[in-house]
Write a protein that holds these residues in place. Structure first.
Motif, PDB file in Angstrom:
ATOM      1  N   THR A 284       0.947  -0.832   0.295  1.00  0.00           N
ATOM      2  CA  THR A 284      -0.168   0.357  -0.267  1.00  0.00           C
ATOM      3  C   THR A 284       1.316   1.360   0.728  1.00  0.00           C
ATOM      4  O   THR A 284      -0.151   2.358  -0.058  1.00  0.00           O
ATOM      5  CB  THR A 284      -0.940  -0.378   1.114  1.00  0.00           C
ATOM      6  OG1 THR A 284       0.040  -0.034   2.794  1.00  0.00           O
ATOM      7  CG2 THR A 284      -2.087  -1.092   1.431  1.00  0.00           C
ATOM      8  N   SER A 285       1.720   1.309  -0.065  1.00  0.00           N
ATOM      9  CA  SER A 285       2.684   2.386   0.405  1.00  0.00           C
ATOM     10  C   SER A 285       3.675   3.094  -1.432  1.00  0.00           C
ATOM     11  O   SER A 285       4.604   3.701  -1.345  1.00  0.00           O
ATOM     12  CB  SER A 285       4.597   2.838   1.887  1.00  0.00           C
ATOM     13  OG  SER A 285       3.318   2.029   2.775  1.00  0.00           O
ATOM     14  N   LEU A 286       3.528   1.726  -1.998  1.00  0.00           N
ATOM     15  CA  LEU A 286       5.374   2.090  -2.806  1.00  0.00           C
ATOM     16  C   LEU A 286       4.569   3.223  -4.219  1.00  0.00           C
ATOM     17  O   LEU A 286       3.743   3.412  -3.796  1.00  0.00           O
ATOM     18  CB  LEU A 286       4.670   0.650  -3.822  1.00  0.00           C
ATOM     19  CG  LEU A 286       5.286  -0.498  -3.428  1.00  0.00           C
ATOM     20  CD1 LEU A 286       5.018  -1.328  -4.936  1.00  0.00           C
ATOM     21  CD2 LEU A 286       6.878  -0.647  -3.232  1.00  0.00           C
ATOM     22  N   VAL A 287       5.849   3.579  -4.041  1.00  0.00           N
ATOM     23  CA  VAL A 287       5.838   4.882  -4.902  1.00  0.00           C
ATOM     24  C   VAL A 287       6.786   4.972  -6.836  1.00  0.00           C
ATOM     25  O   VAL A 287       5.930   4.901  -7.665  1.00  0.00           O
ATOM     26  CB  VAL A 287       6.735   6.066  -4.138  1.00  0.00           C
ATOM     27  CG1 VAL A 287       6.347   7.121  -5.538  1.00  0.00           C
ATOM     28  CG2 VAL A 287       6.311   7.060  -3.028  1.00  0.00           C
ATOM     29  N   GLU A 288       7.337   3.975  -6.246  1.00  0.00           N
ATOM     30  CA  GLU A 288       7.984   3.425  -7.424  1.00  0.00           C
ATOM     31  C   GLU A 288       8.286   1.629  -7.681  1.00  0.00           C
ATOM     32  O   GLU A 288       8.635   1.361  -6.565  1.00  0.00           O
ATOM     33  CB  GLU A 288       9.383   4.045  -7.305  1.00  0.00           C
ATOM     34  CG  GLU A 288       9.577   5.902  -7.905  1.00  0.00           C
ATOM     35  CD  GLU A 288      10.586   6.395  -8.244  1.00  0.00           C
ATOM     36  OE1 GLU A 288      11.668   5.954  -9.041  1.00  0.00           O
ATOM     37  OE2 GLU A 288      10.730   7.784  -7.937  1.00  0.00           O
ATOM     38  N   LEU A 289       8.282   1.757  -8.963  1.00  0.00           N
ATOM     39  CA  LEU A 289       8.278  -0.001  -8.956  1.00  0.00           C
ATOM     40  C   LEU A 289       9.003  -0.171 -10.195  1.00  0.00           C
ATOM     41  O   LEU A 289       8.883  -0.131 -11.538  1.00  0.00           O
ATOM     42  CB  LEU A 289       6.630  -0.194  -9.083  1.00  0.00           C
ATOM     43  CG  LEU A 289       7.073  -2.039  -8.669  1.00  0.00           C
ATOM     44  CD1 LEU A 289       7.582  -3.184  -8.165  1.00  0.00           C
ATOM     45  CD2 LEU A 289       5.566  -2.924  -9.691  1.00  0.00           C
TER      46      LEU A 289
END
Length: 1015
Positions: A284-289
């Motif tokens: 739920t906290s991902l910003v960049e993948l």
């Protein structure tokens, strides 16, 4: 009495537990250590040490903090200080903080530093410190922060580092540390940041790493780590993981949102990982993948719970999906309002695009879905994505109409719908996409006419509408797009009417294909204005009239196919003078008369004249009848008039049969684009034209010494003026007495035929003749690059008198040097990875880098170039071509000396040496290196003495302040140069990686300095 006793006990307690007052000798020792440090430093550009004098108490000296008259902190960050790290600092026994980062300290870390038992922070980053990782530091048991990044440390990480139980921050990135990662690192229970990136570590990631209870950042990118990613179940505080560009394998099933609830950055691209990515759905906290370039399979995860998500790269995997349920990931991403990049290119996705794609963020700039198996229509809702600059859906199975509102995407620069099954008309609103550079709608089933509004796309470089069912006339507005330089593809449609005379506006286009249409009229005279044209396909139309004489201006023409038309008249003699021409198809027309015997007509296999029954003569291999006198021919014509009718009728039947065959093959090619015949693909570019020896002699005052501007291994270069407009040019004349001259001329012609790049010197014309002495005369006419070669700017003294006065005094600035390195890197990246066929330059050095008026760089001299048979790798065996030891001493890679074949990694080595030369201003054969190579000279100074080795002319301008960002820029450039010039080919970067790094370095410096790209 009791009260008195209590007071005595209280003071006794204070005597036991309060620290002892420092003695005068300890205080004096601290002052003497600081004075010795001041005297030992070789440079003090910031003047910070001027306050260190006897008139002021040493505890008030700048950068010094004291506690109870003892030095507790020494902070001299970013002051340009130089010198070896003084061992005497170890005598500051009360020191708690030592920050000497971003300076020019060099040498090894003194073992005595291990005696600083009270030290809590040690920051020596961004220096030139070398030697093995200091094991003695592990005795500093109070350390909280240890930052040794951006230095030249070698050796292994000592296992004793696990004794630093209070360590919070450990950063040894951007060094040359080797060996494995010690499993005992996991004992550092207080660790929050672990950065070991960009080293030479190998082996696996220890499974014990799952024990870090407080770790927030785990950074291990760009090493040689292999094996599986260990379970990280106990690191609930982890916020960032970077494992990009390693050799990791296996699945990531051990990663879970429960164990990593705070994860924001997950970078694992460029590995060999496999398995499913569905576990990402619960984060739920991902910003960049970034999980691109792996072997992941299964469905695309639902990422909508990550509302702050801005970057997703899943390209080049094996992700799949077919039904509506499998495309729910699009629905979920509607919650990601900050999304900017979404890349699913080159996977195995099937099924229909959901309409919810229009609900993606309006901040989205890149949407890449090409090279999948997606079917159905393009949802009209896609026009809501008004922030898009790239929309790629090529090589799918999309059907239906192009959305009428596609013109709302006014920021688009690349639109690729090619190789699908799209039908219907081209929306006129597409003319609103005025920022487009590349437009590909070829190989579909589009119908109707071409909207005249497409003439508004005045930035187009590539335009493809071929292999559709388009009708009507060709709008003249299309032929006013003068920016077209790569490709204009209109073939295999049903266009009628004339080829507009406005085609002459396309002065820079290299390939025009209007074949297999129903065009009539004559070939426009204005076509001769397309000076850069190398390929012209007009076959299978109803063009009539003579072949216009204006085509003689297309001296770079390589392929000409005007077969299956109604052309008449004689075959013009000028066709044999087009020296670059290697394919000529004039078959199935009504041409007559004698066939020329020179030029391309000498090669019967390169010329087709079938179906022109009134032609005669030519070389014997063409098997044509001999030409007879007109008087004799008159009687023969009457005698065989009936036969002519029969032959013409048969020719039309044959042409009709061929047309049917091509209709059949079109369907085959649509299903299998890779089966297109080479004549339907973009041809190789050939800019080599021809002029006479007499014209060149006149242009150079008979090759006088006054016009001589350079002399090299294979010949001389003269300045001259050509043409009515007296255009300034450079004329490279190859020495006929040199054995290698003819090979060098052939190599340059072969290489430059395939090249079109802004950073490669353009060839305007060429000459191959016999001089007055009967010797072979060969010359290339190049654009004149007025500011001379890079060698003069880096090393020239007497040559400086020839340079422009505005640029003579201070040499090249830092930003100019960065621009030059970026230009050279871009050119080599193009030659290695984008040019067809790929090309090895073979002789990269300052003499072969020329500078234009705006100080942009262009590489020249392709005399040692090698064309590869297929796309190159970065190995030393790219091309199985005998090469020998050729090139220039100092720039030739070591493997060439032991008989290795030419390779792209050889060019990378030469680029690395050039990069170090530009940075230092020193030639690789400089005799001042005291037995070191240029690579070793820079390697020994990169961390602590970088400002000592950079070219001081960059720093002459008094407006320049050598700050941390400039030092970081120098170190970054040096590091790229060192990585490119590694002795072993397998350890070097590719040119694509090097170009990316140089762009990033320049952009980072510009952001901080506010400089302009071209100064």
């Amino acid at each position: 009495m009791k009260l008195h006793a209590l007071i005595i006990c209280f003071f006794f307690f204070l005597l036991l537990f309060l620290p002892p007052r420092p003695t005068s000798s300890e205080t004096e020792t601290d002052r003497q250590v600081l004075s010795a440090l001041k005297n030992q430093l070789s440079e003090n550009p910031s003047g910070i040490l001027s306050s260190w004098n006897g008139s002021v108490d040493f505890c008030s000296w700048e950068g010094i903090s004291c506690h109870r008259r003892r030095v507790s902190a020494l902070s001299l960050r970013s002051h340009g200080l130089k010198g070896r790290l003084p061992p005497a600092i170890a005598n500051l026994t009360a020191l708690q903080r030592l920050d000497l980062s971003s300076n020019g300290f060099f040498g090894e870390i003194p073992p005595a530093f291990g005696n600083l038992h009270n030290l809590q922070l040690l920051n020596l980053s961004l220096n030139s410190i070398n030697g093995r990782f200091p094991a003695n530091l592990t005795r500093c048991s109070e350390l909280r922060v240890l930052d040794l990044s951006n230095n030249q440390l070698t050796g292994e990480i000592p296992s004793q580092i696990s004794s630093l139980m209070k360590l919070i921050h450990l950063d040894i990135s951007r060094n040359s540390v080797t060996g494995i990662i010690p499993p005992l690192l996991s004992n550092l229970s207080s660790l929050q940041v672990l950065n070991l990136g960009q080293n030479l570590l190998h082996g696996g990631i220890p499974s014990e790493f799952g024990r870090f209870p407080r770790l927030s950042s785990l950074i291990l990118y760009s090493n040689r780590l292999s094996g599986a990613v260990p379970p990280l179940n106990n690191i609930s505080s982890l916020q960032g993981i970077s494992l990009v560009d390693n050799r990791l394998s296996g699945s990531l099933s051990a990663l879970s949102s429960e164990s990593l609830p705070n994860l924001q950055f997950l970078f694992m691209g460029g590995n060999q990982l496999n398995g499913s990515l569905l576990f990402l759905s619960n984060f739920t906290s991902l910003v960049e993948l970034d999980m691109g370039a792996n072997n992941f399979s299964g469905k695309v995860p639902l990422l909508g719970k990550n509302k702050g998500l801005s970057y997703v790269n899943l390209e080049e995997n094996e992700l799949e999906g077919s039904g509506e349920e499998d495309w729910k990931f699009i629905d979920s991403m509607a919650n990601c309002s900050n999304m900017q990049v979404f890349n699913l290119d080159t996977n195995e996705l099937m099924g229909i695009l959901p309409r919810s794609i229009g609900n993606l963020s309006t901040q989205l700039q890149t949407l890449a879905l090409g090279y999948n198996q997606i079917s159905g229509i393009i949802p009209s809702e896609i026009e809501n994505l008004v922030g898009l600059t790239l929309l790629a859906m090529e090589f799918n199975s999309l059907s239906g109409f192009i959305p009428k509102g596609i013109g709302r995407l006014k920021m688009l620069q690349k639109l690729s719908f090619g190789s699908n099954n799209l039908s219907g008309t081209i929306p006129p609103s597409m003319g609103n996409l005025t920022e487009l550079i590349e437009l590909d709608m070829g190989d579909n089933s589009l119908t109707g006419s071409v909207p005249v509004s497409l003439g508004n796309l005045q930035k187009l470089d590539f335009f493809s509408l071929g292999f559709n069912n388009l009708t009507g006339s060709l709008p003249k507005e299309i032929f006013t797009i003068s920016s077209l330089s790569q490709y204009l593809g209109l073939s295999h449609n049903s266009f009628e009417g004339f080829l507009p005379p406005e085609v002459g506006n396309l002065m820079y286009v290299t390939l025009i294909d209007v074949s297999y249409n129903q065009l009539s009229g004559k070939i426009p005279q204005n076509l001769g204005s397309c000076k850069m044209l190398s390929t012209l396909y007009i076959q299978s139309n109803f063009i009539e009239g003579n072949i216009p004489l204006s085509l003689r201006s297309l001296e770079g023409l390589q392929k000409l196919d005007i077969s299956s038309n109604n052309l008449s008249g004689a075959i013009p003699d000028f066709l044999q003078d087009l020296k670059a021409l290697n394919l000529l198809n004039l078959s199935f027309n009504h041409l007559k008369g004698e066939v020329p015997v020179n030029g391309i007509f000498r090669n019967a296999s390169a010329v087709s004249l079938v179906g022109n029954d009134n032609v005669c003569g030519g070389v014997s291999e063409l098997n044509l009848p001999k030409c007879v006198l007109h008087e004799e021919a008159t009687g023969q014509e009457k005698k065989f008039q009936t036969w002519y009718v029969v032959i013409i009728f048969a020719a039309f039947l044959l042409a009709f049969a061929i047309l049917l065959a091509f209709v059949f093959m079109k369907q085959k090619w649509r299903l299998n684009p890779s089966s297109y015949p080479s004549s339907f693909k973009a041809a190789e570019v050939d800019s080599i034209l021809r002029v006479s020896l007499g014209e060149l002699a006149k242009a150079t005052n008979d090759f006088s010494s006054g016009n001589l501007i350079g002399r090299g291994r294979s010949g001389s270069v003269y300045k001259g003026t050509l043409g009515k407009k007296k255009t300034n040019v450079a004329i490279k004349v190859f020495n006929p007495e040199t054995h290698e001259a003819s090979k060098s001329f052939a190599a340059e012609c072969a290489a430059l035929r395939s090249i079109r790049h802004r950073n490669v010197v353009k060839v305007l014309t060429s000459c191959s003749s016999i001089d007055s002495r009967g010797n072979d005369f060969r010359a290339l006419v190049l654009e004149l690059v007025p500011m001379g070669d890079l060698r003069k700017w880096l090393h020239g003294k007497e040559e400086e008198e020839q340079l422009d006065k505005n640029h003579r005094t201070n040499g090249l600035s830092l930003i100019q040097r960065l621009n030059i390195t970026v230009d050279v890197a871009d050119a080599l990246e193009y030659l290695h990875h984008s040019c067809q066929p790929p090309i090895i330059h073979g002789d990269i050095k300052p003499c072969n880098v020329l500078l234009d008026d705006d100080m942009s760089a262009r590489i020249a001299d392709f005399g040692l170039a090698v064309l590869l048979p297929e796309a190159p790798s970065n190995s030393s065996t790219d091309a199985c071509v005998p090469f020998g030891i050729k090139g220039t001493i100092g720039y030739v890679p070591p493997e060439y000396g032991v008989g290795s074949h030419p390779s792209t990694s050889g060019d990378v080595y030469s680029f690395g040496i050039l990069l170090l030369e530009i940075l230092t201003g020193r030639s690789p054969v400089d005799d001042k290196f005291e037995g070191l190579s240029l690579h070793e000279f820079v390697e020994t100074a990169i961390s602590d003495r970088i400002l000592e080795i950079v070219d001081e002319r960059m720093l002459v301008d008094e407006r320049i302040i050598v700050d941390e960002k400039m030092s970081e820029c120098f170190i970054s450039v040096a590091r790229v140069g060192l990585l490119c010039s590694q002795p072993l080919p397998d350890e070097r970067m590719s040119m694509r990686e090097a170009a990316t790094e140089m762009h990033a370095i320049r952009d980072a410096y510009l952001r901080c300095s506010g400089a302009q790209l071209k100064i």
